[in-house]
Design a protein around this motif. Structure first.
Motif: not given
Length: 537
Positions: A342-348, A34-42
């Motif tokens: 980084w946190l949450r957003t898919p637009y780094p 799990s990665t929770f709120e950290w991006f990218p996921g998994v």
């Protein structure tokens, strides 16, 4: 020639790497966490011997797959399940949008890929009846989707059991009736289902007791996939709840794998509290235990009982170490180094650039630290009790609302931030912003009586050390050879699941990294020319 098994030391995935799901394809092993709120996921790690692991990839990289802007802390990606069937990798996961109070908004999705490194498909929405999804590929070709069932009603147990429903891979949807196949034991909080088939039995492995110090992995079996399921004679396969002095605590949520030689191993969640404290700074990590199948057809730890072991016998496989992670990144390449998230957003691209100033990571100041939407915070996991991390930043604030520097971060209520900012009378200064667990307000403390004046221009080197539960900051500017201490000694265990959490649980772990914030909306850039991390062992 028979290989000499090497002992494996736990944890195998140190730092925030919870809820492991393991998958073997030929001679290769993969664990998704799990990665929770950290991006990218998994996070997906790779091994060939179950003892040596490397971070390989994170599959959820696009807005179509994952957008967590607005997700509160400890929401986002919960409990992925990674499997391989029909020549394809299958990954199911939950995007949790809320986890406090009586409600859980938990949406389950499925993505696939021909290879572990992708390309991974756009997601198929599956359901929202509960979290911790799992996909089981039966030997008759049918596929079954499982998840725990959430019940928000007053007077009912919120964990209602394990739901089973058939999945149609052609229609890409669930089909047929949904059934509650397992209510769990009196320990309660039954979640994290995984199904296996062996010798005509369906085995159902679940997690129970919550993810803290009462956690456990529970096993049941049935002749038919829909049950009825009978409990393991010992109920639990692994747990630390009866062993308070074991350095491995919180043992539970797990998954099974069989080696190419027929050996069975269990990977499971664990935590390492500081001795004498119930605070796990690295959050929830991943451990492994060797198991055996008894003559009665039940799985048990190879050492007997259900107490997790810090060191286990490895499989009959050749040792396969990987290159060690470097202790410094100079940001010379086109991509962000893999350990960083980084946190949450898919637009780094709105948060950082590695091309605008070659050889530097440029962060664009965004919302204040703790925002649920868009923070320019790039960090890596803390993986050691005692470590030091350092960076050097060039930053020219023109507003008191702008700050950039080195941050030790757990969540919006738990962080320590050494930052270059602006002061009306003193000009460019160095200060510390801290929030040692103030829930729910998230109010700052000001540990410095007066900020430290800095030259009008020039880089500032920053360092943080954590040693024996003490967190200290240091800095250095041009013309100074030695590091200068700044601020008090902070309690490093603040950056843990168990501290400052308010009425609901947190589930992540400590990070250390770089942050730039700009409350004015101007996006003032900060340039970091390296980041180093090393342990003290």
């Amino acid at each position: 020639m028979t290989n000499v098994p090497q002992n494996i030391v736990n944890p195998i995935l140190p730092g925030f790497n919870p809820d492991p799901s393991i998958c073997r394809v030929g001679e290769d092993y993969y664990i998704a966490t799990s990665t929770f709120e950290w991006f990218p996921g998994v996070q997906i790690h790779h091994s060939k011997d179950l003892g040596n692991w490397r971070l390989l990839t994170r599959p959820l990289t696009r807005p179509e797959q994952l957008d967590m802007r607005g997700n509160p802390d400890s929401c986002g990606i919960w409990a992925p399940c990674l499997t391989h069937a029909d020549g394809v990798f299958w990954l199911v996961y939950t995007d949790v949008k809320r986890h406090d109070g009586s409600f859980k908004d938990a949406h389950n999705y499925l993505v696939t890929a021909p290879e572990i490194e992708g390309p991974w498909s756009d997601p198929v929405y599956v359901n929202s009846t509960g979290f911790d999804p799992s996909l089981f590929h039966d030997d008759d070709g049918r596929k079954w989707f499982l998840n725990m069932i959430w019940d928000y009603r007053v007077g009912y147990h919120s964990f209602q059991g394990i739901q089973l429903q058939e999945y149609d891979p052609v229609a890409k949807s669930l089909t047929g009736p949904a059934r509650n196949i397992f209510k769990g034991t009196e320990l309660g909080l039954t979640e994290a289902p995984h199904l296996y088939k062996r010798d005509g039995w369906y085995y159902l492995l679940t997690a129970e007791g919550g993810t803290a110090y009462g956690h456990a992995a529970t096993l049941a079996r049935a002749r038919r996939i829909g049950g009825p399921y009978e409990l393991h004679p010992d109920k639990h396969v692994v747990t630390s709840r009866f062993f308070p002095d074991n350095p491995i605590q919180r043992a539970g949520h797990g998954d099974l794998v069989e080696t190419q030689n027929g050996e069975t191993y269990l990977v499971h969640l664990m935590g390492r509290p500081r001795p004498g404290q119930n605070r796990c700074q690295m959050g929830r990590e991943t451990a492994i235990q060797k198991c055996v199948w008894g003559e009665d057809g039940w799985l048990r730890l190879a050492t007997g009982g259900m107490e997790p072991q810090s060191e286990v016998s490895g499989p009959d496989l050749p040792s396969h170490p990987f290159a060690q992670e470097p202790d410094r990144y100079d940001f010379d390449g086109p991509d962000l180094p893999l350990p960083f998230q980084w946190l949450r957003t898919p637009y780094p691209e709105r948060l950082y650039s590695l091309s605008e100033r070659p050889g530097h990571l440029r962060l664009f100041g965004r919302e204040y630290v703790g925002s649920f939407f868009e923070q320019a915070l790039v960090a890596r996991r803390q993986t050691d009790y005692d470590f030091e991390a350092e960076t050097r930043v060039e930053f020219q604030p023109v507003s008191i609302q702008q700050a950039a520097g080195l941050i030790a971060y757990y969540g919006r209520y738990q962080f320590f931030f050494l930052a270059v900012t602006l002061h009306e009378q003193l000009g460019r200064v160095l200060t510390i912003l801290s929030c040692p667990g103030d829930y729910p307000g998230g109010f700052l403390e000001a540990p410095l009586d007066r900020p430290v004046s800095l030259p009008d221009r020039g880089a500032v080197a920053m360092k943080v050390t954590v040693e024996d539960m003490a967190l200290r900051f240091f800095y250095r500017v041009e013309g100074l050879e030695d590091w200068q201490r700044i601020g008090p000694v902070f309690d490093a265990t603040i950056l843990a699941d168990e501290s400052g959490r308010g009425p609901h649980s947190n589930f992540t772990g400590a990070f250390v990294g770089m942050h730039a914030m700009d409350g004015s909306g101007a996006g003032q850039p900060a340039d970091f020319d390296y980041f180093g991390y090393r342990n003290f062992t």
